[in-house]
Design a protein around this motif. Sequence first.
Motif, PDB file in Angstrom:
ATOM      1  N   ARG A  61     -11.215  11.250 -15.256  1.00  0.00           N
ATOM      2  CA  ARG A  61     -10.779  10.007 -15.897  1.00  0.00           C
ATOM      3  C   ARG A  61      -9.256   9.917 -15.884  1.00  0.00           C
ATOM      4  NH1 ARG A  61     -12.755   7.773 -21.867  1.00  0.00           N
ATOM      5  NH2 ARG A  61     -11.624   5.790 -21.776  1.00  0.00           N
ATOM      6  N   PHE A  62      -8.590  11.049 -16.099  1.00  0.00           N
ATOM      7  CA  PHE A  62      -7.123  11.078 -16.069  1.00  0.00           C
ATOM      8  C   PHE A  62      -6.618  10.758 -14.668  1.00  0.00           C
ATOM      9  CE2 PHE A  62      -3.054  13.270 -15.511  1.00  0.00           C
ATOM     10  CZ  PHE A  62      -2.336  12.785 -16.592  1.00  0.00           C
ATOM     11  N   ILE A  63      -7.239  11.349 -13.658  1.00  0.00           N
ATOM     12  CA  ILE A  63      -6.827  11.089 -12.279  1.00  0.00           C
ATOM     13  C   ILE A  63      -7.012   9.612 -11.935  1.00  0.00           C
ATOM     14  CG2 ILE A  63      -7.370  11.570  -9.854  1.00  0.00           C
ATOM     15  CD1 ILE A  63      -8.047  14.451 -10.733  1.00  0.00           C
ATOM     16  N   SER A  64      -8.145   9.036 -12.345  1.00  0.00           N
ATOM     17  CA  SER A  64      -8.383   7.612 -12.105  1.00  0.00           C
ATOM     18  C   SER A  64      -7.375   6.746 -12.847  1.00  0.00           C
ATOM     19  CB  SER A  64      -9.815   7.238 -12.538  1.00  0.00           C
ATOM     20  OG  SER A  64     -10.768   7.933 -11.767  1.00  0.00           O
ATOM     21  N   PHE A  65      -7.001   7.201 -14.033  1.00  0.00           N
ATOM     22  CA  PHE A  65      -6.026   6.467 -14.852  1.00  0.00           C
ATOM     23  C   PHE A  65      -4.694   6.327 -14.127  1.00  0.00           C
ATOM     24  CE2 PHE A  65      -2.757   6.386 -18.237  1.00  0.00           C
ATOM     25  CZ  PHE A  65      -3.183   5.268 -18.957  1.00  0.00           C
ATOM     26  N   LEU A  66      -4.316   7.344 -13.359  1.00  0.00           N
ATOM     27  CA  LEU A  66      -3.055   7.303 -12.619  1.00  0.00           C
ATOM     28  C   LEU A  66      -3.023   6.178 -11.592  1.00  0.00           C
ATOM     29  CD1 LEU A  66      -2.558  11.127 -11.926  1.00  0.00           C
ATOM     30  CD2 LEU A  66      -1.388   9.737 -13.655  1.00  0.00           C
ATOM     31  N   LEU A  67      -4.192   5.728 -11.155  1.00  0.00           N
ATOM     32  CA  LEU A  67      -4.282   4.698 -10.123  1.00  0.00           C
ATOM     33  C   LEU A  67      -4.420   3.286 -10.689  1.00  0.00           C
ATOM     34  CD1 LEU A  67      -6.707   6.553  -7.689  1.00  0.00           C
ATOM     35  CD2 LEU A  67      -4.250   6.217  -7.390  1.00  0.00           C
ATOM     36  N   GLU A  68      -4.579   3.170 -12.001  1.00  0.00           N
ATOM     37  CA  GLU A  68      -4.706   1.843 -12.604  1.00  0.00           C
ATOM     38  C   GLU A  68      -3.387   1.077 -12.499  1.00  0.00           C
ATOM     39  OE1 GLU A  68      -6.242   1.993 -16.546  1.00  0.00           O
ATOM     40  OE2 GLU A  68      -8.051   3.099 -15.973  1.00  0.00           O
ATOM     41  N   PRO A  69      -3.456  -0.246 -12.349  1.00  0.00           N
ATOM     42  CA  PRO A  69      -2.236  -1.057 -12.178  1.00  0.00           C
ATOM     43  C   PRO A  69      -1.164  -0.795 -13.235  1.00  0.00           C
ATOM     44  CG  PRO A  69      -4.158  -2.389 -11.740  1.00  0.00           C
ATOM     45  CD  PRO A  69      -4.674  -1.072 -12.256  1.00  0.00           C
ATOM     46  N   HIS A  70      -1.582  -0.703 -14.493  1.00  0.00           N
ATOM     47  CA  HIS A  70      -0.606  -0.464 -15.562  1.00  0.00           C
ATOM     48  C   HIS A  70       0.086   0.886 -15.372  1.00  0.00           C
ATOM     49  CE1 HIS A  70       1.234  -0.297 -19.525  1.00  0.00           C
ATOM     50  NE2 HIS A  70       0.675   0.895 -19.707  1.00  0.00           N
ATOM     51  N   SER A  71      -0.695   1.901 -15.029  1.00  0.00           N
ATOM     52  CA  SER A  71      -0.127   3.236 -14.825  1.00  0.00           C
ATOM     53  C   SER A  71       0.775   3.270 -13.607  1.00  0.00           C
ATOM     54  CB  SER A  71      -1.254   4.259 -14.663  1.00  0.00           C
ATOM     55  OG  SER A  71      -2.087   4.282 -15.804  1.00  0.00           O
ATOM     56  N   GLN A  72       0.359   2.571 -12.550  1.00  0.00           N
ATOM     57  CA  GLN A  72       1.175   2.521 -11.341  1.00  0.00           C
ATOM     58  C   GLN A  72       2.536   1.886 -11.622  1.00  0.00           C
ATOM     59  OE1 GLN A  72       0.205   3.270  -7.577  1.00  0.00           O
ATOM     60  NE2 GLN A  72      -0.386   4.821  -9.076  1.00  0.00           N
ATOM     61  N   LYS A  73       2.520   0.842 -12.417  1.00  0.00           N
ATOM     62  CA  LYS A  73       3.773   0.182 -12.784  1.00  0.00           C
ATOM     63  C   LYS A  73       4.646   1.111 -13.615  1.00  0.00           C
ATOM     64  CE  LYS A  73       5.594  -3.939 -15.105  1.00  0.00           C
ATOM     65  NZ  LYS A  73       5.234  -5.184 -15.847  1.00  0.00           N
ATOM     66  N   LEU A  74       4.019   1.815 -14.549  1.00  0.00           N
ATOM     67  CA  LEU A  74       4.750   2.747 -15.414  1.00  0.00           C
ATOM     68  C   LEU A  74       5.344   3.894 -14.599  1.00  0.00           C
ATOM     69  CD1 LEU A  74       5.470   3.486 -18.344  1.00  0.00           C
ATOM     70  CD2 LEU A  74       3.294   4.722 -18.479  1.00  0.00           C
ATOM     71  N   LEU A  75       4.563   4.467 -13.700  1.00  0.00           N
ATOM     72  CA  LEU A  75       5.041   5.562 -12.868  1.00  0.00           C
ATOM     73  C   LEU A  75       6.224   5.132 -12.008  1.00  0.00           C
ATOM     74  CD1 LEU A  75       1.592   7.017 -11.766  1.00  0.00           C
ATOM     75  CD2 LEU A  75       3.322   8.263 -13.074  1.00  0.00           C
ATOM     76  N   SER A  76       6.117   3.933 -11.447  1.00  0.00           N
ATOM     77  CA  SER A  76       7.189   3.421 -10.596  1.00  0.00           C
ATOM     78  C   SER A  76       8.476   3.229 -11.399  1.00  0.00           C
ATOM     79  CB  SER A  76       6.764   2.095  -9.964  1.00  0.00           C
ATOM     80  OG  SER A  76       7.767   1.613  -9.104  1.00  0.00           O
ATOM     81  N   MET A  77       8.341   2.722 -12.606  1.00  0.00           N
ATOM     82  CA  MET A  77       9.508   2.508 -13.475  1.00  0.00           C
ATOM     83  C   MET A  77      10.182   3.825 -13.846  1.00  0.00           C
ATOM     84  SD  MET A  77       7.993  -0.373 -16.098  1.00  0.00           S
ATOM     85  CE  MET A  77       9.265   0.018 -17.290  1.00  0.00           C
ATOM     86  N   LYS A  78       9.387   4.888 -13.935  1.00  0.00           N
ATOM     87  CA  LYS A  78       9.895   6.178 -14.405  1.00  0.00           C
ATOM     88  C   LYS A  78      10.274   7.143 -13.277  1.00  0.00           C
ATOM     89  CE  LYS A  78       9.320   5.166 -18.777  1.00  0.00           C
ATOM     90  NZ  LYS A  78      10.461   5.063 -19.712  1.00  0.00           N
ATOM     91  N   GLY A  79      10.165   6.700 -12.002  1.00  0.00           N
ATOM     92  CA  GLY A  79      10.671   7.553 -10.934  1.00  0.00           C
ATOM     93  C   GLY A  79       9.702   8.019  -9.874  1.00  0.00           C
ATOM     94  N   ILE A  80       8.414   7.593  -9.961  1.00  0.00           N
ATOM     95  CA  ILE A  80       7.462   7.925  -8.905  1.00  0.00           C
ATOM     96  C   ILE A  80       6.989   6.620  -8.274  1.00  0.00           C
ATOM     97  CG2 ILE A  80       5.296   9.054  -8.278  1.00  0.00           C
ATOM     98  CD1 ILE A  80       5.568  10.842 -10.680  1.00  0.00           C
ATOM     99  N   PRO A  81       7.573   6.230  -7.136  1.00  0.00           N
ATOM    100  CA  PRO A  81       7.184   4.972  -6.489  1.00  0.00           C
ATOM    101  C   PRO A  81       5.709   4.953  -6.125  1.00  0.00           C
ATOM    102  CG  PRO A  81       9.225   5.836  -5.563  1.00  0.00           C
ATOM    103  CD  PRO A  81       8.670   6.918  -6.422  1.00  0.00           C
TER     104      PRO A  81
END
Length: 280
Positions: free
Chosen positions: A253-273
Motif C-alpha cells: 500500500r505504501f509503494i502504491s501510495f508513492l505513485l498516486e498523483p498527490h504523492s507524485q506532486k509532493l515528491l517532485s516539490m521536495k526534490g524527486i522529479p
Amino acid sequence: MKAHSSQIRRWYCIAVVLLFAHVLVSESAKAVRESIEVFVPCGMSIPFYAVKAEFEKRTGCNVKLVFDNAVVLLRRIRKGERPDVLITPGELEMNQMVKEGYVDGRSVRTFGTFRLVLVAPRGNRANVTKLEDLAKRQVKTIGIADWELNSVGYYAKCALERAGLWEKVKGKLVKHWHALKAAEFVCKGRVDIGIYYATCPFESGPEKLEEVGVQVQQRPYQIISQIPTHLHPPVRVQAGMLREAKNKKMAMRFISFLLEPHSQKLLSMKGIPNYKDERR
C-alpha cells in the motif's frame, strides 16, 4: 430464584469483561501490525518525511524511516535486517537485491527519477561548460561514486562511455563507494568537477552534506550543465518490498501510495522529479 438471577448477572458481567478484554487485545495486536519500516537512501530525507506524514494521516499506519547510504542499507539487509520496503536511487541497487533474493521483483515500482549533472566547486576553476570538457587538460580530477555499487556512478560511467570519453578521462577519476562522500569532494574543492544527481542530495537531503562538514547555505558548489539523457539509461528511483517483510499488505500500500498523483506532486516539490515513462 434470586440466587439464580444473581448468578446470571455475574456470568453476564464476566462475559462483558472477557469481550472487552478481547477487543483490547485485538486492537493492540492490530496497532502492532499496522506499522512498516522503510529503508531510504540518506539523500532523500526531505521528500520521504513529507510522504511519511501524508501516508500516516491517510492510513493510521506508523512509518519508521531508516536513513543511510544506499550501499550501507544493502549491506544491512545482507547482514540480516529486514525492513518492509527498500527505496533505491536507481536500478543498480534494486536489481542486486532482487537477484540476491531479498526483494520481491514483482513488487518493484519506479516512482521518480533524477537528472544527471556536472557539478563544480564554486568558481568553476577548470572552466567546464559541457561533458566533453572533461577530456581537456585543465581538468585534472573528476569526482564520481563507485559505478559498481552506486546507480549515480553507474549512469555517469554509461554517459562517459557513450560520449566516447571513458578512455580519455578514467585516469582522472576520483571515486568513492559512498555517494555522499563523492559529492563532498566537489563541495570542498577536492576535485575540479563531479558527476552527480541534480537534486540528490543537494536539495532533497542537504542536512546530510552538512553532517560531513559542507556548509550548504553558502553554496560551495555550482551546477554547470545537465548531461544529455540519451547518453545514459533512464534513471529509475524505485521502491520494492522485501520477501520477508513483516507487513506485506501495508508495504505494498505504501509503494502504491508513492505513485498516486498527490504523492507524485509532493515528491517532485521536495526534490524527486516524477518519472514520465509509463512503463513503470
